[in-house]
Design an enzyme around this catalytic site. Structure first.
Site, PDB file in Angstrom:
ATOM      1  N   LYS A   1       0.852  -1.216  -0.081  1.00  0.00           N
ATOM      2  CA  LYS A   1       0.082  -0.107   0.013  1.00  0.00           C
ATOM      3  C   LYS A   1       0.926   1.455   0.131  1.00  0.00           C
ATOM      4  CE  LYS A   1      -3.687  -0.101  -0.365  1.00  0.00           C
ATOM      5  NZ  LYS A   1      -4.667  -0.224  -1.204  1.00  0.00           N
TER       6      LYS A   1
HETATM    7  N1  PMP Z   1      -3.294  -7.444   1.298  1.00  0.00           N
HETATM    8  C1  PMP Z   1      -3.166  -6.624   2.450  1.00  0.00           C
HETATM    9  C2  PMP Z   1      -2.476  -7.176   3.862  1.00  0.00           C
HETATM   10  C3  PMP Z   1      -3.630  -5.186   2.309  1.00  0.00           C
HETATM   11  O1  PMP Z   1      -3.724  -4.452   3.257  1.00  0.00           O
HETATM   12  C4  PMP Z   1      -4.369  -5.025   1.160  1.00  0.00           C
HETATM   13  C5  PMP Z   1      -4.836  -3.569   0.913  1.00  0.00           C
HETATM   14  N2  PMP Z   1      -6.201  -3.384   1.308  1.00  0.00           N
HETATM   15  C6  PMP Z   1      -4.389  -5.912   0.004  1.00  0.00           C
HETATM   16  C7  PMP Z   1      -3.742  -7.106   0.463  1.00  0.00           C
HETATM   17  C8  PMP Z   1      -4.900  -5.491  -1.228  1.00  0.00           C
HETATM   18  O2  PMP Z   1      -4.575  -4.443  -1.978  1.00  0.00           O
HETATM   19  P1  PMP Z   1      -5.435  -3.494  -2.813  1.00  0.00           P
HETATM   20  O3  PMP Z   1      -5.928  -2.518  -1.960  1.00  0.00           O
HETATM   21  O4  PMP Z   1      -4.527  -3.012  -3.706  1.00  0.00           O
HETATM   22  O5  PMP Z   1      -6.509  -4.608  -3.658  1.00  0.00           O
END
Ligand code: PMP
Length: 339
Positions: A49
């Protein structure tokens, strides 16, 4: 001579991205495919992130919405807030983070240590006006000099992945990537990379991974947003199609249950030496399933989103797992299974 040519990065911002692409040896050997994990836990704020947070902040600065000394408000499962707070510290802003109280104590504690103003709220569905995302939007609107990062529907999120994560994966694999597999929270990572890879080679297979309790698997496979069950994973799954996920190519979808995800992260710890979070278990187990569906000889890329350190009191605690009805994998069984 610029700092970059001396191998020096420009502050926290310069250290975001350009992460290694790690070959997962045991799972590659098991499937006959090359399974690669993008090491996003190596970003300076510790997760995938950081890229979205940086993209959102840079666009807010460029548009003039975010002024020196301003406040960035966000609703987050933790990692976006952590990335944003690091960046706010580095660039002279305040961070105000709204987070569901169900998220790990490690992430909530870290946000406070970093200096964010943290508001924990009960976890309620998106349709409830007090849902953490909706509440964060209202707080931003009511706070003078504040901007709302709005990671779910702000396309600066997926643009950051289209502009950085996608090209890095293409270059690191020398254009040989056959499949891209990732779970989605906001959809920024999945969609940004999928759109970039499809642009380079339309036959790259894009596979959406999903935990139970999320509506995205049923939406991708049958068109209906419906869900059942739940998951101990954090930061992934959704009940709606966000602007960041809208229009992203999806060739296939894989649903992974919590026990499979757990078995996978313990296998990564004991066989690869990688200590990772729960969404990584969903991603890597889905990459293995994709390898099975495609057959040997393919190159499959997924994301290692964050570190196990953020979930030590949960995913790596036998008592916590037991209370959730899950079995802590045993080292002997895991290591013995594939060697
Ligand atoms: N894995 C974790 C641990 C996350 O914090 C996030 C973000 N919410 C994601 C995966 C997914 O990423 P994205 O928001 O880009 O879909």
């Amino acid at each position: 001579m610029g700092a970059e040519s001396l191998g020096i990065t420009d502050g926290f911002v310069g250290a975001v991205g350009n992460t290694p692409l790690i070959k997962l040896h045991a799972l590659s050997a098991l499937t006959g495919c090359t399974i690669l994990g993008k090491a996003e836990f190596m970003n300076p704020g510790g997760s995938v992130k950081d890229r979205a947070a940086l993209g959102i902040l840079q666009e807010a600065e460029a548009s003039g919405a975010l002024k020196p000394g301003g406040t960035v408000v966000e609703g987050t499962a933790g990692n976006t807030g952590i990335g944003l707070t690091h960046l706010c510290n580095a660039r002279g802003y305040r961070a105000l983070i709204v987070i569901p109280e169900t998220q790990s104590a490690e992430k909530i504690g870290l946000l406070r240590s970093l200096g964010a103003e943290v508001r924990t709220v009960p976890a309620v569905p998106y349709r409830d006006p007090n849902n953490y995302v909706r509440l964060s939007g209202r707080i931003a609107a009511e706070t003078p000099g504040a901007v709302w990062a709005n990671q779910f529907d702000n396309l600066a999120n997926r643009r950051a992945h289209f502009d950085t994560t996608g090209p890095e994966i293409w270059q690191q694999t020398g254009g040989t990537v056959d499949a891209w597999v990732a779970a989605t929270g906001t959809g920024g990572t999945y969609a940004g990379v999928a759109l970039y890879l499809k642009q380079q080679n339309p036959s790259v297979r894009c596979v959406l991974a999903d935990p139970h309790g999320s509506a995205l698997y049923s939406w991708a496979t049958s068109g209906a947003l419906s869900s059942d069950g739940n998951s101990i994973t954090e930061g992934i799954g959704n009940s709606r199609i966000t602007a960041n996920l809208e229009g992203a190519p999806i060739d296939d979808a894989v649903r992974i249950d919590d026990q499979q995800a757990l078995d996978t992260i313990y296998q990564l710890l004991w066989q690869e030496g990688l200590f990772l979070g729960g969404s990584v278990g969903i991603n890597v187990a889905a990459a293995v399933e994709t390898a099975r569906r495609l057959g040997p000889g393919h190159t499959i890329v997924t994301v290692l989103c964050d570190s196990g350190d953020r979930y030590r009191s949960r995913l790596y605690d036998s008592g916590w797992l037991h209370a959730k009805g899950l079995r802590q994998p045993s080292r002997a069984a895991t290591v013995g299974a594939t060697t």
